[in-house]
Design a protein around this motif. Structure first.
Motif, short mmCIF file in Angstrom:
data_model
loop_
_atom_site.label_atom_id
_atom_site.label_comp_id
_atom_site.label_asym_id
_atom_site.label_seq_id
_atom_site.Cartn_x
_atom_site.Cartn_y
_atom_site.Cartn_z
N THR A 14 56.72 31.28 30.07
CA THR A 14 57.53 29.99 29.59
C THR A 14 56.80 29.46 28.73
OG1 THR A 14 58.47 29.90 31.69
CG2 THR A 14 58.78 27.99 30.26
N MET A 15 57.37 29.01 27.48
CA MET A 15 56.84 28.01 26.20
C MET A 15 57.30 26.62 26.55
SD MET A 15 57.25 30.91 23.25
CE MET A 15 56.46 29.91 22.23
N GLY A 16 58.24 26.50 27.38
CA GLY A 16 58.59 25.06 27.46
C GLY A 16 59.78 24.51 26.40
N SER A 17 60.05 23.47 26.14
CA SER A 17 60.83 23.00 24.98
C SER A 17 60.15 22.78 23.76
CB SER A 17 61.53 21.65 25.17
OG SER A 17 60.55 20.57 25.57
N LYS A 18 60.69 23.28 22.74
CA LYS A 18 60.09 23.16 21.31
C LYS A 18 61.49 22.67 20.42
CE LYS A 18 56.46 25.62 22.28
NZ LYS A 18 55.20 24.76 22.39
N VAL A 19 60.72 22.05 19.28
CA VAL A 19 61.90 21.58 18.35
C VAL A 19 61.82 22.67 17.22
CG1 VAL A 19 62.19 19.81 16.76
CG2 VAL A 19 61.20 19.33 19.18
N ALA A 20 62.86 23.31 17.09
CA ALA A 20 63.21 24.27 15.95
C ALA A 20 63.69 24.00 14.80
CB ALA A 20 63.92 25.64 16.51
N ARG A 21 62.90 24.43 13.81
CA ARG A 21 63.53 23.92 12.42
C ARG A 21 63.56 24.94 11.31
NH1 ARG A 21 65.45 20.72 15.20
NH2 ARG A 21 65.43 18.39 14.79
N TRP A 22 64.55 25.29 10.67
CA TRP A 22 64.60 26.07 9.64
C TRP A 22 64.17 25.72 8.31
CZ3 TRP A 22 66.83 26.56 14.30
CH2 TRP A 22 67.04 27.91 14.69
N VAL A 78 60.98 30.12 10.62
CA VAL A 78 61.37 29.21 11.62
C VAL A 78 60.23 28.35 12.20
CG1 VAL A 78 62.73 28.31 13.46
CG2 VAL A 78 63.54 30.41 12.20
N PHE A 79 60.13 27.07 12.04
CA PHE A 79 58.86 26.45 12.63
C PHE A 79 59.24 26.03 14.11
CE2 PHE A 79 56.99 25.66 8.46
CZ PHE A 79 55.58 25.94 8.51
N LEU A 80 58.51 26.28 14.98
CA LEU A 80 58.85 25.89 16.41
C LEU A 80 57.74 24.98 16.66
CD1 LEU A 80 59.37 29.29 18.44
CD2 LEU A 80 60.91 27.78 17.25
N PHE A 81 58.09 23.29 16.69
CA PHE A 81 57.22 22.33 16.83
C PHE A 81 57.12 21.99 18.36
CE2 PHE A 81 59.00 21.68 12.39
CZ PHE A 81 57.70 21.70 11.78
N GLU A 82 55.92 21.58 18.82
CA GLU A 82 55.59 21.34 19.90
C GLU A 82 56.38 20.19 20.44
OE1 GLU A 82 51.79 19.52 22.27
OE2 GLU A 82 51.21 21.21 20.94
N ASN A 83 56.73 19.17 19.55
CA ASN A 83 57.59 17.87 20.01
C ASN A 83 58.06 17.08 18.65
OD1 ASN A 83 55.26 16.60 19.40
ND2 ASN A 83 54.53 16.54 21.23
N ASP A 84 58.97 16.11 18.83
CA ASP A 84 59.35 15.26 17.56
C ASP A 84 58.09 14.97 16.78
OD1 ASP A 84 62.02 15.55 17.75
OD2 ASP A 84 62.22 14.27 19.40
#
Length: 524
Positions: free
Chosen positions: A464-472, A499-505
């Motif tokens: 599990t990587m948990g929740s991420k903020v995905a942005r193209w 795609v960037f997967l950010f840790e949070n907002d």
């Protein structure tokens, strides 16, 4: 010939049933199939002990859990109409599949649990129907149990969902004292337990029962009469035009489990539900159902409906014209032609080859990996594409690998096939090519793991990587690998887009402040 096609298209009624989990959606689907003569015995979701499972729940995990996690397509004929029901997943983790299914229908039936009222998932799905402006018919279920007062439920529809309602019928009592329904539309009372009596009793012009019956002595009957008088004086008027625009929802009370009020609902629904409607192309042109050109779009891809053959089926909603088996179509995204010789129609997992179909029908195309969700298929020399279907930005992510390295070939094949269905999204890291999966809800990962084991015989390990903020990224060419880091993982999706997967907002905002020239965007 042209009149025949016109009549065929106008006889189609294509709709989805939407609800919160456990509101009775799969149960009412069974009963509708029963009335359509498609099944002899309506099994219910609860029938796990008897081994009698709902016809529309064909996947093993659905039978084990008693939930629907895929969209089934079910077809039957009733009263001169050809009915196509798209039974959608009730579980919120599969809302993306349901959203796309709602793009393929002309009307929706909203199931409401009389004890629970309007629930969160119902609100979400209702909004999609409103966005599309499609007619919504409401079935308030489980009147055979104690629930909220009918007037309270009607009020909830208007206050929570913001849609006006018209009660087509009204319950007389509820739970053990559920005596029947006062059918305002057909001017009759339908008895819940006729037991040798006539099922329908006539109503006088004044609104009371035209025949003597013991129920008239009960307080439930008196209360129902008072409520109906109130609705006649102060309620909304029935307006077919407003129903067609999705501004007014006809409301039916009943019990899917005891099969009460379902047939009356079906007959009235088929009368007012619209025939196939036009769809817009990306150029803004309306494509009419009776156009001579065959066209449709793929709203769903399902792998392994027959595990023995590892097959994939692309579900096509026919928008216009007539389909004939063996015809050649163009897929504009690929600029390629395909001959449609292997085609099928469905009753859950029962399939039969389809030779002809018209606008409004759903057909399945055998797919060897060519099609994608959202693809337009069009006959002749035409080259237009329909508007894009919604795709969601995943919120939860896992790293995934095969437990047994020797099975990596089946692992990659399985992943790529299941990803095509659209419930999970596929990413890989730039150099190590580790596989990362993204999903809207946790249950999708569980279903993925189950299906990899059951259908591809591959045990997977998931981290599990948990929740991420995905942005193209709009301007990919300006992205440097040095911009990535622990809090901004740079990956590629299955279309090779970065795609960037950010840790949070916060990590995303920090990135945007540091690299203002990088233009990020998300899916729905």
């Amino acid at each position: 010939m042209e009149k025949k096609i016109h009549d065929e298209i106008n006889s189609r009624r294509t709709f989805a049933i939407i609800s919160h989990p456990d509101a009775g959606k799969t149960t009412i689907t069974e009963k509708l199939l029963y009335f359509g003569g498609a099944i002899r015995d309506a099994g219910t979701v609860k029938g796990k002990k008897s081994g009698k499972f709902a016809t529309s729940d064909w996947m093993e995990i659905e039978k084990q859990r008693g939930i629907s996690v895929t969209s089934s397509v079910l077809q039957f004929d009733y009263a001169g109409k050809r009915v196509n029901i798209l039974d959608t997943p009730g579980h919120e983790d599969f809302s993306e599949d349901t959203y796309r299914t709602l793009m393929a229908v002309d009307a929706a039936v909203m199931m409401v649990d009389s004890a629970k009222g309007i629930e969160p998932q119902t609100i979400k799905l209702f909004k999609v129907c409103r966005m599309r402006g499609i007619p919504i018919f409401t079935f308030i279920n489980k009147m055979d149990r104690q629930g909220k007062e009918p007037l309270e439920l009607m009020e909830e529809l208007e206050e929570v969902l913001g849609i006006q309602s018209y009660a087509m019928n009204w319950p007389i009592g509820m739970g053990k004292e559920f005596l029947g329904i006062y059918d305002r539309y057909n001017d009759r009372v339908e008895l819940a337990r006729p037991e040798g009596e006539e099922r329908f009793l006539p109503i006088t012009e004044e609104g009371g029962l035209a025949v003597e019956h013991s129920m008239t002595a009960t307080s439930y009957y008196q209360q129902a009469l008072e409520d109906v008088m109130l609705l006649n004086e102060a309620g909304n008027e029935f307006d077919e035009e407003r129903v067609a625009k999705g501004d007014l929802t006809p409301v039916f009370f009943g019990s899917a489990l005891t099969n009460f009020g379902v047939q009356t609902f079906l007959e009235t629904f088929l009368q007012f539900a619209p025939p196939p409607q036009p769809r817009k192309s990306r150029d803004g042109e309306e494509v009419e159902p009776e156009s001579e050109i065959f066209s449709g779009f793929i709203f769903k891809i399902q792998a392994n409906m027959n595990p023995a053959h590892r097959d994939r089926i692309a579900f096509v909603r026919i928008v216009s014209g007539e389909f004939e088996r063996g015809m050649t179509v163009n897929v504009p995204r690929l600029s390629k032609n395909f001959k449609l010789s292997q085609t099928t129609q469905f009753l859950a997992d029962d399939r039969e080859t389809v030779n002809e179909a018209v606008a409004g029908d759903i057909i399945g195309l055998y797919d060897t990996g060519n099609y994608q969700i959202g693809d337009t298929v069009v006959g002749g020399k035409s080259n237009f594409q329909f508007e894009a279907l919604p795709q969601f930005t995943p919120e939860l992510f896992v790293r995934v690998a095969a437990k047994n390295v020797m099975k990596s070939k089946q692992f990659h094949k399985g992943i790529l096939q299941l990803v095509q269905e659209g419930a999970i999204q596929y990413y890989k890291t730039l150099h190590t090519e580790e596989v990362i999966l993204g999903a809207v809800g946790q249950l999708q990962f569980e279903v993925f793991e189950h299906r990899m084991r059951a259908e591809y015989h591959v045990e997977v390990q998931m981290e599990t990587m948990g929740s991420k903020v995905a942005r193209w990224i709009e301007n990919e060419e300006d992205v440097k690998e040095s911009m990535a880091g622990q809090r901004a993982l740079l990956v590629k999706d299955r279309y090779d887009r970065k795609v960037f997967l950010f840790e949070n907002d916060f990590a995303m905002r920090w990135f945007q402040d540091k690299f203002p020239d990088i233009r990020l965007y998300n899916l729905l």
